[in-house]
Design an enzyme around this catalytic site. Structure first.
Site, PDB file in Angstrom:
ATOM      1  N   ASP A 125       0.848  -1.198   0.000  1.00 21.62           N
ATOM      2  CA  ASP A 125       0.000   0.000   0.000  1.00 21.62           C
ATOM      3  C   ASP A 125       0.878   1.240   0.000  1.00 21.62           C
ATOM      4  OD1 ASP A 125       0.933  -0.733   2.555  1.00 21.62           O
ATOM      5  OD2 ASP A 125      -0.488   0.628   3.511  1.00 21.62           O
ATOM      6  N   GLU A 126       0.277   2.357  -0.362  1.00 21.76           N
ATOM      7  CA  GLU A 126       0.882   3.673  -0.204  1.00 21.76           C
ATOM      8  C   GLU A 126       2.340   3.721  -0.665  1.00 21.76           C
ATOM      9  OE1 GLU A 126      -1.921   5.300   3.347  1.00 21.76           O
ATOM     10  OE2 GLU A 126       0.017   4.576   3.988  1.00 21.76           O
TER      11      GLU A 126
END
Ligand SMILES: *[C@@H]1O[C@H](CO)[C@@H](O)[C@H](O)[C@H]1NC(C)=O
Ligand SMILES: *[C@@H]1O[C@H](CO)[C@@H](O)[C@H](O)[C@H]1NC(C)=O
Ligand SMILES: *[C@@H]1O[C@H](CO)[C@@H](O)[C@H](O)[C@H]1NC(C)=O
Ligand SMILES: *[C@@H]1O[C@H](CO)[C@@H](O)[C@H](O)[C@H]1NC(C)=O
Ligand SMILES: *[C@@H]1O[C@H](CO)[C@@H](O)[C@H](O)[C@H]1NC(C)=O
Length: 629
Positions: free
Chosen positions: A276-277
Site C-alpha cells: 500500500d501507499e
C-alpha cells in the site's frame, strides 16, 4: 369554548397540510432515487467508454496524483461534524425508504428497532433489517510496530476475540520479528524472541485462529530502508519510504524477509505482502523510464514469485489502494488476478466514497475473490489515544452493507473482513491508540461483524465479554450511549476486561489534557502578566504573577499522578520502552510547559525594581524588513 374549537381546527389543518407535505416529500424522494440510479448507470457507461488499452504519460501522472489526492480527501473526511451532518440526512431518508420498501407488517417492527438502536446511538445502516451479511473470515489485525504488547497480554486478547467470533489474526510484525543473519539490524532491540513468536503461533493454533503474517515489500519499508546497509535499495536516496523495485539488492532483501517469516510460519494459508501507499515510484534513474503502473504490477509479480518459490500453495494478499486507478486491461494483461487477492481497505464511514462502484466492477472482472478491511482503532487521527467506537462501528456496519452487495459479483465471493488496529500511522509516527484503550471498540466491532449487525440482542454478550458487572437497576437504562459517549467511558467505567485500568485512565487524560491546555493558553496568552513578552523583559506585577500561578501546582501534580498511574496500568501489557514513549509523548509535554511557567514566574517575582518605560525596541523585526528605530 370558541377558543378551543379554533385551536382544534388549526390542529386539523396542520395535520392535513403535514400529510400533504409528507406525500410531496415521498414523491420527491422517489424522483431523487430514480435520478440517482440513472446517474450511477450513466457513470458506469462513461467509465467503460473511457478505458484505453495503452496508458499515456499523462494518465500515469494522474495515477500518482490520484493516490495523493486520496489522502488529502481522507484527511478532510476526518472532519467529524461534516460526517455527522451527512449521516443525519441519510438516516431520515433511510427511515422514509424503509417505510416505503418494507412490508407493512414489518415496517412497525423495523421502525421500533430503529428507535431502540437510536437510543443506544448505534449508526443506522439499512441492510441490518434485511439479510444480515456475515463475513466468512473475521480477522483481527495486530499492528506490532515498535511497541509490542507482552505475550501474556496478547494471549488474553486472543482468547477474548476468539470468544466473540474472530476466525484469525493478521500479524504485522514490522520491526518486532526476530530477524537474523543479514537482516539482524532490522529487528528492534525490543523485538519478540523466537520462543515468543512460537508461543503466539501455538496459542493461535490452540484457539484455531488462522494466522496471516504481513510483510511490507514495496511502500512502508521504513523499518528496513532506514538502516544504512539497506539504503542502497531505496527508490529516493534520502527517503526510506519505498523500495526501488528494479535493483537486485531489493529483491534479495525481499527474498530474505519472506524466507525468514515463512520459515517460522510453516503452515500458513495466506501471506500479506502489503504494497500500500507506495508514495515514491518511478523516480530513480533506473525506474524513471518505466510507466509507474507497470513498475507496480511487475514488482508484485516478482514478490509473488519469491513467495511461490518457497511455498507454492500460499495465497498472497495485497492492499488494494494502488490498484484503484489502474485500468482493467492493464490488470488483466499483467495476470494479477492469478497472483494475488486484493484487500480493499476503507476506514472512514463512507466506503463508496473511496472505492466507487466502477472500481468494484473492475475488481470483480479481474479477481475471483477479495478481502475487505475496516478499523477498530488508529484510523481517525494519528495522535488519538482512545478510539471513537461509534465511528468505527459505522465503518464496520457500512462494510457489511457493501460486502452484502458486492460479494455475489466475485466468482468465489468475498473471503472475509480484517478489523485493523493501527498502532502508528507509519514507522516514524508517534503511537496512536494503544491496544488496551481499544479493547471495547474491538469487541463491539467484532460482535457486529460476527453477527451481521449490532443491536440490543448482544447486550449480555457484549457486557460479559468485557467483564462488566451486570447492571442491577430497577429501571433498566440503555447499556450503550454511542451518540453521547462514543468512547464508552461512561458506560464501561466499571468493567474489568484486560487493560481496563488504562482504558479508564484515558478519561482522566482527556480531562487533564483539556485543563492543562486551557491553563497554559489562559496564563500565557489570554492574561496580561505572564506572556512571552513579560518573561523576556522581566517585567510584570508580582501580585498578578502570584494570582496566575495559584492553580499551577494542582494541574501539575494531576499530570504527574496521571503519568504514574499510566505506568502502573500498562505494566504487563506493553514493555517499559513503550510505557516510557507513551508518557513522554502524551503527558510530559504538558508537564514541561507548566514547569516553564513556574520557572518564569519565579524569575519575574525576583525583580524588585523596574526600569522606566519604554522597553527596548525589538531589533529582530529588522530580519523581516520592518525597520523601526
Ligand atoms: C541484476 O543481476 C543480473 C544478473 O546477475 C544482472 O544481469 C543485472 O544487470 C543486475 N541488475 C542491476 C540493476 O544491477
Ligand atoms: C436485532 O436485530 C435483529 C435482526 O434484524 C432482530 O431480529 C432483533 O429482533 C433485534 N433485536 C432487538 C433487541 O432490537
Ligand atoms: C520495567 O520497569 C520496572 C520498574 O522499574 C522494573 O521493575 C521491570 O523489571 C522493568 N521490566 C523490564 C522487562 O525490564
Ligand atoms: C525549572 O527550574 C528548575 C530549577 O532550576 C530546573 O531544574 C528545571 O529544569 C527548570 N524547568 C525547565 C522546564 O526549564
Ligand atoms: C529577571 O530578573 C531576575 C532577578 O533580577 C534575574 O535573576 C533573571 O535572570 C532575570 N531574567 C531575565 C530573563 O532577564
Amino acid at each position: 369554548m370558541d377558543q378551543e374549537r379554533k385551536s382544534f381546527d388549526s390542529c386539523i389543518h396542520k395535520l392535513v397540510s403535514w400529510r400533504r407535505k409528507k406525500r410531496i416529500f415521498i414523491i420527491m424522494l422517489l424522483v431523487f432515487l430514480m435520478i440517482a440510479i440513472f446517474g450511477v448507470q450513466f457513470y458506469h457507461i462513461k467509465q467503460k467508454g473511457h478505458l484505453s488499452p495503452e496508458l499515456s504519460q499523462k494518465e500515469d501522472d494522474t495515477f500518482m496524483q490520484s493516490i495523493k489526492v486520496k489522502f488529502i480527501e481522507a484527511a478532510k473526511l476526518n472532519s467529524q461534524e461534516h460526517l455527522r451532518k451527512n449521516n443525519r440526512l441519510i438516516n431520515i431518508k433511510d427511515i422514509e425508504k424503509l417505510k416505503k420498501i418494507d412490508q407493512p407488517s414489518h415496517t412497525e417492527k423495523n421502525v421500533e428497532a430503529f428507535e431502540t438502536n437510536q437510543q443506544l446511538g448505534i449508526p443506522r445502516v439499512l441492510t441490518i433489517f434485511r439479510n444480515p451479511y456475515i463475513p466468512k473470515h473475521r480477522i483481527v489485525h495486530f499492528d506490532l510496530k515498535g511497541a509490542p504488547p507482552t505475550i501474556i497480554y496478547l494471549k488474553k486478547i486472543m482468547s477474548l476475540i476468539k470468544n466473540v467470533g474472530a476466525t484469525g489474526i493478521l500479524l504485522e510484525y514490522e520491526d518486532m520479528f526476530p530477524y537474523t543473519g543479514i537482516l539482524a539490524p532490522i529487528a528492534a532491540k525490543n523485538a519478540y524472541t523466537f520462543d515468543q513468536v512460537i508461543e503466539i503461533l501455538q496459542y493461535a493454533q490452540e484457539l484455531q485462529l488462522e494466522v496471516i503474517p504481513l510483510i511490507q515489500t514495496f511502500g512502508h519499508m521504513e523499518f528496513a530502508l532506514k538502516h544504512r546497509i539497506f539504503s542502497g535499495s531505496r527508490e529516493v536516496p534520502g527517503s526510506p519510504q519505498a523500495l526501488c523495485p528494479n535493483r537486485n539488492s531489493s529483491l534479495d532483501l525481499i527474498r530474505e524477509l519472506v524466507n525468514q517469516i515463512l520459515h517460522v510460519h510453516s503452515n500458513i494459508h495466506y501471506l500479506h505482502i502489503g504494497c500500500d501507499e507506495v508514495f515514491e515510484m518511478g523516480e530513480c534513474e533506473i525506474c524513471r523510464t518505466e510507466i509507474r503502473e507497470n513498475l507496480f504490477l511487475k514488482h508484485v509479480h516478482n514478490v509473488v514469485n519469491i513467495v511461490r518459490a518457497s511455498n507454492s500453495k500460499i495465497k498472497v494478499i495485497i492492499w488494494d489502494d494502488m490498484l484503484r486507478h489502474i485500468a482493467v486491461q492493464n490488470l488483466q494483461a499483467a495476470n494479477i488476478g492469478d497472483q494475488v487477492e486484493p484487500m480493499v481497505w476503507v476506514y472512514a464511514e463512507d466506503i463508496y466514497r473511496f472505492v466507487q462502484p466502477p472500481i468494484w466492477e473492475k475488481y470483480t472482472n479481474v479477481f475471483n475473490t477479495a478481502w475487505t478491511a475496516s478499523a477498530f482503532k488508529g484510523a481517525f487521527g494519528e495522535a488519538m489515544y482512545i478510539p471513537n467506537a461509534r465511528r468505527h462501528l459505522e465503518n464496520n456496519l457500512r462494510w457489511l452493507e457493501v460486502m452484502a452487495t458486492q460479494s455475489d459479483s466475485f466468482k468465489q465471493g468475498l473471503r472475509g473482513i480484517v478489523l485493523t488496529g493501527w498502532q502508528r500511522y507509519d514507522h516514524f509516527a508517534i503511537l496512536c491508540e494503544l491496544l488496551p484503550a481499544a479493547v471495547p471498540s474491538l469487541i463491539l466491532n467484532l460482535l457486529a461483524t460476527t453477527n451481521g449487525y449490532f443491536n440490543a440482542t448482544f447486550k449480555d454478550q457484549f457486557l460479559n465479554s468485557l467483564s462488566c458487572p451486570y447492571p442491577n437497576e430497577r429501571k433498566p437504562r440503555p447499556f450503550l450511549n454511542l451518540e453521547g459517549d462514543p468512547n464508552m467511558w461512561e458506560k464501561l467505567a466499571r468493567c474489568m476486561f484486560p487493560g481496563h485500568a488504562f482504558f479508564r485512565l484515558m478519561y482522566r487524560l482527556h480531562n487533564l489534557e483539556q485543563e492543562a491546555r486551557d491553563y497554559v493558553d489562559s496564563t500565557t496568552r489570554q492574561k496580561g502578566w505572564l506572556t512571552a513578552y513579560n518573561v523576556k523583559y522581566n517585567y510584570s506585577l508580582p501580585l498578578r504573577v502570584d494570582e496566575l500561578t495559584q492553580d499551577l501546582p494542582r494541574v501539575y501534580h494531576g499530570l504527574v499522578s496521571l503519568a504514574r498511574n499510566a505506568a502502573e496500568s500498562l505494566k504487563d501489557i506493553v514493555d517499559n520502552y513503550t510505557i516510557s514513549e507513551w508518557i513522554e509523548q502524551r503527558v510530559y509535554p504538558y508537564m514541561i510547559e507548566l514547569e516553564n511557567i513556574q520557572n518564569a514566574s519565579i524569575a519575574l517575582k525576583k525583580v524588585k525594581f523596574w526600569p522606566a518605560r519604554p522597553l527596548p525596541i525589538f531589533k529582530d523585526l529588522q530580519k523581516h524588513g520592518i525597520a523601526i528605530g
